[in-house]
Design a protein around this motif. Structure first.
Motif, PDB file in Angstrom:
ATOM      1  N   PHE A 115       6.149   1.200   8.288  1.00 34.18           N
ATOM      2  CA  PHE A 115       6.050   1.101   6.827  1.00 34.18           C
ATOM      3  C   PHE A 115       5.427  -0.233   6.418  1.00 34.18           C
ATOM      4  O   PHE A 115       4.710  -0.316   5.421  1.00 34.18           O
ATOM      5  N   THR A 116       5.713  -1.272   7.185  1.00 32.27           N
ATOM      6  CA  THR A 116       5.079  -2.568   6.914  1.00 32.27           C
ATOM      7  C   THR A 116       3.561  -2.451   7.074  1.00 32.27           C
ATOM      8  O   THR A 116       2.795  -2.953   6.249  1.00 32.27           O
ATOM      9  N   ARG A 117       3.143  -1.748   8.141  1.00 29.64           N
ATOM     10  CA  ARG A 117       1.701  -1.580   8.382  1.00 29.64           C
ATOM     11  C   ARG A 117       1.067  -0.740   7.274  1.00 29.64           C
ATOM     12  O   ARG A 117      -0.045  -1.037   6.813  1.00 29.64           O
ATOM     13  N   ALA A 118       1.778   0.328   6.844  1.00 31.56           N
ATOM     14  CA  ALA A 118       1.253   1.160   5.761  1.00 31.56           C
ATOM     15  C   ALA A 118       1.083   0.344   4.486  1.00 31.56           C
ATOM     16  O   ALA A 118       0.083   0.467   3.763  1.00 31.56           O
ATOM     17  N   GLU A 119       2.082  -0.514   4.204  1.00 29.59           N
ATOM     18  CA  GLU A 119       1.987  -1.357   3.009  1.00 29.59           C
ATOM     19  C   GLU A 119       0.829  -2.345   3.135  1.00 29.59           C
ATOM     20  O   GLU A 119       0.093  -2.587   2.162  1.00 29.59           O
ATOM     21  N   GLU A 120       0.654  -2.895   4.313  1.00 28.33           N
ATOM     22  CA  GLU A 120      -0.443  -3.848   4.516  1.00 28.33           C
ATOM     23  C   GLU A 120      -1.804  -3.176   4.309  1.00 28.33           C
ATOM     24  O   GLU A 120      -2.719  -3.770   3.728  1.00 28.33           O
ATOM     25  N   LYS A 121      -1.928  -1.948   4.777  1.00 27.16           N
ATOM     26  CA  LYS A 121      -3.191  -1.228   4.594  1.00 27.16           C
ATOM     27  C   LYS A 121      -3.442  -0.926   3.122  1.00 27.16           C
ATOM     28  O   LYS A 121      -4.587  -1.005   2.641  1.00 27.16           O
ATOM     29  N   ALA A 122      -2.366  -0.566   2.397  1.00 26.11           N
ATOM     30  CA  ALA A 122      -2.523  -0.306   0.966  1.00 26.11           C
ATOM     31  C   ALA A 122      -2.957  -1.581   0.243  1.00 26.11           C
ATOM     32  O   ALA A 122      -3.846  -1.554  -0.626  1.00 26.11           O
ATOM     33  N   VAL A 123      -2.329  -2.697   0.586  1.00 22.33           N
ATOM     34  CA  VAL A 123      -2.679  -3.978  -0.041  1.00 22.33           C
ATOM     35  C   VAL A 123      -4.118  -4.362   0.305  1.00 22.33           C
ATOM     36  O   VAL A 123      -4.879  -4.847  -0.549  1.00 22.33           O
ATOM     37  N   LYS A 124      -4.512  -4.118   1.558  1.00 20.35           N
ATOM     38  CA  LYS A 124      -5.883  -4.431   1.980  1.00 20.35           C
ATOM     39  C   LYS A 124      -6.886  -3.609   1.187  1.00 20.35           C
ATOM     40  O   LYS A 124      -7.932  -4.121   0.740  1.00 20.35           O
ATOM     41  N   ALA A 125      -6.597  -2.318   0.987  1.00 18.50           N
ATOM     42  CA  ALA A 125      -7.491  -1.467   0.216  1.00 18.50           C
ATOM     43  C   ALA A 125      -7.635  -1.972  -1.215  1.00 18.50           C
ATOM     44  O   ALA A 125      -8.725  -1.979  -1.791  1.00 18.50           O
ATOM     45  N   ILE A 126      -6.511  -2.419  -1.795  1.00 16.63           N
ATOM     46  CA  ILE A 126      -6.541  -2.913  -3.176  1.00 16.63           C
ATOM     47  C   ILE A 126      -7.307  -4.225  -3.257  1.00 16.63           C
ATOM     48  O   ILE A 126      -8.155  -4.426  -4.142  1.00 16.63           O
ATOM     49  N   GLN A 127      -7.016  -5.128  -2.328  1.00 14.85           N
ATOM     50  CA  GLN A 127      -7.638  -6.454  -2.395  1.00 14.85           C
ATOM     51  C   GLN A 127      -9.149  -6.416  -2.106  1.00 14.85           C
ATOM     52  O   GLN A 127      -9.932  -7.140  -2.726  1.00 14.85           O
ATOM     53  N   LYS A 128      -9.585  -5.568  -1.190  1.00 11.27           N
ATOM     54  CA  LYS A 128     -10.980  -5.599  -0.760  1.00 11.27           C
ATOM     55  C   LYS A 128     -11.860  -4.554  -1.453  1.00 11.27           C
ATOM     56  O   LYS A 128     -13.092  -4.665  -1.422  1.00 11.27           O
ATOM     57  N   HIS A 129     -11.214  -3.532  -2.042  1.00  9.24           N
ATOM     58  CA  HIS A 129     -12.039  -2.450  -2.567  1.00  9.24           C
ATOM     59  C   HIS A 129     -11.752  -2.119  -4.030  1.00  9.24           C
ATOM     60  O   HIS A 129     -12.341  -1.173  -4.560  1.00  9.24           O
ATOM     61  N   SER A 130     -10.839  -2.842  -4.655  1.00 14.03           N
ATOM     62  CA  SER A 130     -10.603  -2.608  -6.073  1.00 14.03           C
ATOM     63  C   SER A 130     -11.813  -3.088  -6.885  1.00 14.03           C
ATOM     64  O   SER A 130     -12.344  -4.176  -6.659  1.00 14.03           O
ATOM     65  N   MET A 131     -12.239  -2.282  -7.884  1.00 17.37           N
ATOM     66  CA  MET A 131     -13.389  -2.632  -8.742  1.00 17.37           C
ATOM     67  C   MET A 131     -12.922  -2.638 -10.195  1.00 17.37           C
ATOM     68  O   MET A 131     -13.216  -1.748 -10.973  1.00 17.37           O
ATOM     69  N   ASN A 132     -12.126  -3.636 -10.514  1.00 20.12           N
ATOM     70  CA  ASN A 132     -11.596  -3.769 -11.875  1.00 20.12           C
ATOM     71  C   ASN A 132     -12.635  -4.506 -12.719  1.00 20.12           C
ATOM     72  O   ASN A 132     -12.719  -5.734 -12.705  1.00 20.12           O
TER      73      ASN A 132
END
Length: 855
Positions: free
Chosen positions: A91-108
């Motif tokens: 679950f820690t790894r899943a959370e890290e991947k979600a955070v990585k997706a948000i930090q590197k691919h979010s287009m706000n």
């Protein structure tokens, strides 16, 4: 040249793509690049990690089929997790991947999210936190989706997951409101509908709205795409119908689980069959069909992982139909499966314990109850119930053993000389057969161990008996008296007699070898020679012959009967057993003190059993033969039972306890002795004994207290007061036995007392002096002093001044008084350290203290 051109082209194309895929530019290439990269890189790996974590949760989760199953298989832990820690690394790894997706691919851009995968990233983030049991952060993630992405195709999932989190946070009413709104506003279908209605059902279960939960589970079971979930929902429906008492509806729900067969986990199908068996109706159902079903479940090879549950239910079914021996066999088979279900094991042990208790096999029942407690949560309500029953059973075992042994002795006493000889000849023949069988078993065991290389150099082996307690391959060593006797003999052959102490193996600790020091009644045969063991006259000579000794055995047996009657009546509500004990007592020519209370208890038992004719006979017998007794007064005036009887033992004890608090120790001792004789045999007698012991200690000192406590610990060993006395004897008396005084010559700091001694003075004289002293103490400056009246012994009373913290000030106490006050207090005094005052009160050694310090 071509190679250089290709390299340059690739380089410029890469630069172009990087520049074009900026997160700050709302371009087609940027949006799709970050969406695809997020979906097939970070989110893909994140969901894989989440699925691995969920699988590990499911594998480690153990469903409790004794209660209504939760909708979701998830074990909630009370363990505190510090920030930065996790219960599951997936679950820690899943959370890290979600955070990585948000930090590197979010287009706000300009307050709007241009990457269509970001709602999925936040959903993954919330789910990872949810399964990691960090519900507040999970709620934040789900709320962010609802706030930031209202047009997302995942919005309904986010709403359902938010309410799942609210349910975990015990916000059930809020979850019900939000889920009902969602179902009303949105036309949900398929898995979304199943998820929403199943969670709504869980909220209804939590709030005890069982009818509403059943309705929602019906919708969820029809809508879900997962047969695993469908089987679970149907099974929970059946459990809820059973909870409401609708067994027919429950069986219909269980049949739907059974129809799924291999499309759903087999545990659901097996449990559904067993639940239907529990709902067996003797009037409408066919007993033989049910037995055939259970037999088929038992024989089916696919059901081997569930035999513990199947065997238990077969045993319960036979027990319900009074087939006790078959039931016992299956409960033991269930235990032999070594189930991981501790509740199942506890129930097996408890049922077997109850069965042995009903057969008066109290020792075995006690062992089963011990095993029951070992499988229950410590200090839980079921644990406390069994523990109370087990503690009460200690008394039963104790008194039943006395009754059984003394009955046997008295039976032998009444035999003729020829009958005694014949009896022991038969017994000796049995001993010889047992010895031969034991010898053969030991030889086989020795041969087996020699062949396997396990035999020791001195040929000392430990035999193990066949059979055993439920759930064990063989009898526990110390439960088998034969193997215990063998072990004792082997120990003495090698080591001789050794005291139970540290370093017992040292040579200087050895005693006389070759024999065992046994106490009376404790493996007496071990200490005898073979010649005596197989000689009838040896046993005949052990039978008591003196009238005084026989009378003592008879009295002890009668008292055991009386106590057993009280225990069965008051603690176990086993009125038939209690009745038989009191009737046996009255037929055994008991001493007079036990007759009347036994008859009164029999009267109460007859009433409880509805035997009104016998109750009336017992009542008239008491009123006619004992018209002046307290029992006759109660029977003639039943209204007294609803009022507090001032002459009841309880009231008299309370009154005496109050006198003890007022230091009337001599009165307490004399009245306690009177009440002990009056109520001899009553359960309150140990209370009077303990109160008397305390008064003796306060009045006569340590030795008198020690002797009285020892008497209680031995005489009333199995009562709460006896156990308390044993605790005092072990833990309190050693701490106060020291008579050595604290040195006051060099150490004048600490607490001190000023003592005024009165010999053979009237209470009025002492009280008048204390009143005057209290008036004087009010006038002393800088010190806050108080006084008390303390009894020293039957002739001496102290008036004690408390509050002095310096030895020199205490010794010159009279100098603290004004001239006027000094005239009022002319009595000589003793200055003493508080620690020494405690010693003289415990050991009554004031004269020794005065000779040391010459006050």
């Amino acid at each position: 040249m071509n190679t250089s051109y290709k390299v340059t082209s690739v380089f410029f194309l890469a630069v172009f793509l990087i520049v074009s895929c900026s997160r700050k530019k709302d371009k087609f290439i940027s949006r799709n690049f970050h969406a695809v990269t997020a979906e097939f890189n970070a989110l893909y790996n994140g969901y894989n990690a989440l699925e691995q974590g969920r699988n590990s949760l499911n594998q480690g989760y153990f469903d409790d089929y004794w209660n209504v199953l939760p909708i979701e298989r998830m074990q909630i832990s009370d363990e505190v997790i510090l920030p930065g820690q996790s219960k599951n690394q997936d679950f820690t790894r899943a959370e890290e991947k979600a955070v990585k997706a948000i930090q590197k691919h979010s287009m706000n851009i300009e307050g709007k999210e241009k990457n269509p995968q970001m709602d999925e990233a936040y959903l993954l983030l919330g789910k990872a936190r949810y399964f990691d049991q960090r519900f507040i952060p999970a709620l934040e993630a789900f709320n962010y989706i609802l706030y930031k992405y209202p047009a997302s195709d995942k919005i309904n999932q986010a709403k359902v997951w938010r309410e799942k989190t609210n349910i975990r946070l015990d916000n059930n009413e809020l979850a019900i409101t939000n889920l009902k709104r969602l179902l009303y506003q949105e036309d949900l279908e398929g898995q979304d509908l199943a998820d929403a209605t199943s969670m709504l059902a869980q909220a209804y279960i939590n709030t005890k709205s069982v009818d509403s939960a059943i309705t929602q589970l019906e919708i969820a079971a029809n809508a879900t795409k997962s047969n695993d979930e469908r089987g679970r929902y149907r099974f929970i429906q059946g459990q809820l119908y059973n909870q409401l008492g609708y067994k027919d509806s429950a069986n219909i729900a269980f049949n739907k689980v059974i129809e799924l067969n291999r499309r759903t986990p087999r545990i659901y199908m097996i449990s559904a069959h067993l639940e239907k068996v529990k709902n067996f109706n003797a009037e409408t159902d066919n007993k033989f069909e049910t037995l055939e079903l259970l037999s088929d479940l038992e024989k089916n090879r696919e059901n081997r992982p569930f035999l513990d549950k199947i065997y238990h239910q077969i045993g319960a079914f036979h027990l319900q139909h009074q087939s006790d021996s078959i039931a016992s066999k299956y409960f033991n088979k269930s235990l032999q499966e070594k189930s991981k279900d501790k509740i199942l094991n506890a129930r097996n042990y408890q049922i077997l314990g109850d069965m042995h208790f009903e057969k008066s096999l109290y020792k075995d029942a006690g062992l089963y109850y011990d095993s029951t407690m070992a499988n229950l949560v410590l200090n839980s309500k079921p644990y406390r119930v069994i523990k109370r029953k087990r503690d009460n059973l200690d008394d039963v075992i104790h008194y039943e053993a006395i009754a059984q042994v003394n009955d046997s002795i008295l039976h032998l006493v009444n035999l003729t000389a020829a009958e005694k000889t014949a009896y022991f000849e038969a017994y000796i023949e049995t001993l010889k057969q047992q010895a031969e069988a034991e010898k053969e078993a030991l030889e086989k065991q020795e041969a087996l161990q020699r062949n396997s290389g396990l035999i020791t150099s001195n040929n000392s082996i430990r035999p193990s008996g066949p059979g055993g307690l439920p759930g064990q391959a063989a009898i526990f060593y110390f439960y088998n008296p034969t193997t215990v006797a063998f072990g004792k003999n082997e120990f003495v052959k090698i080591w001789g007699n050794r005291a139970l102490e540290d370093n017992w193996r040292w040579s200087n600790k050895s005693g006389a070898g070759g024999a065992i020091n046994t106490t009376a009644g404790n493996n007496a045969l071990v200490a005898t020679t073979d010649e005596a063991r197989y000689n009838p006259e040896f046993y005949v000579s052990q039978i008591p012959s003196e009238a005084k000794e026989i009378d003592s055995i008879s009295k002890e047996r009668n008292y055991a009967y009386y106590q057993l009657g009280l225990i069965y009546k008051e603690k176990f509500k086993e009125f038939e057993l209690a009745k038989s004990k009191f009737q046996n007592l009255l037929q055994s020519n008991p001493e007079e003190r036990l007759v009347l209370p036994s008859k009164y208890n029999l009267y109460k038992i007859y009433e409880a059993l509805g035997e009104h004719d016998e109750a009336e006979i017992a009542k008239n017998d008491i009123i006619t033969k004992y018209p002046e007794s307290r029992y006759a007064t109660i029977l003639m005036n039943p209204d007294l039972l609803s009022e507090k009887d001032k002459n009841s033992p309880e009231s008299l004890y309370e009154s005496l306890y109050e006198k003890h608090g007022n230091q009337a120790y001599a009165t307490v001792i004399s009245k306690a002795e009177e009440y002990i004789n009056l109520y001899d045999g009553d359960a309150i007698v140990p209370k009077f004994e303990l109160l008397k012991a305390t008064a003796l200690g306060r009045l006569n000192g340590y030795e008198a207290y020690k002797k009285a406590i020892n008497y209680i610990a031995v005489t009333y060993a199995n009562t709460p007061e006896g156990l308390h006395a044993q605790d005092i004897e072990s833990n309190v008396l050693p701490k106060i036995e020291n008579k050595a005084f604290v040195d006051e010559t060099n150490n004048l700091s600490g607490h001190y007392k000023v003592i005024f001694k009165f010999e053979n003075s009237t209470p009025q004289t002492v009280q008048t002096f204390q009143k005057t002293l209290n008036e004087v103490l009010k006038n002393i400056k800088y010190y806050k002093l108080t006084s008390s009246i303390d009894v020293y012994n039957s002739n001496t009373t102290f008036v004690v001044v408390h509050g002095l913290k310096n030895g020199q000030v205490a010794k010159t106490f009279n100098q603290l008084l004004t001239k006027e006050d000094a005239k009022k207090i002319k009595q000589p005094y003793i200055a003493m350290a508080s620690a020494n005052y405690q010693i003289i009160q415990i050991h009554k050694n004031l004269n020794t203290y005065l000779s040391v310090y010459n006050n």
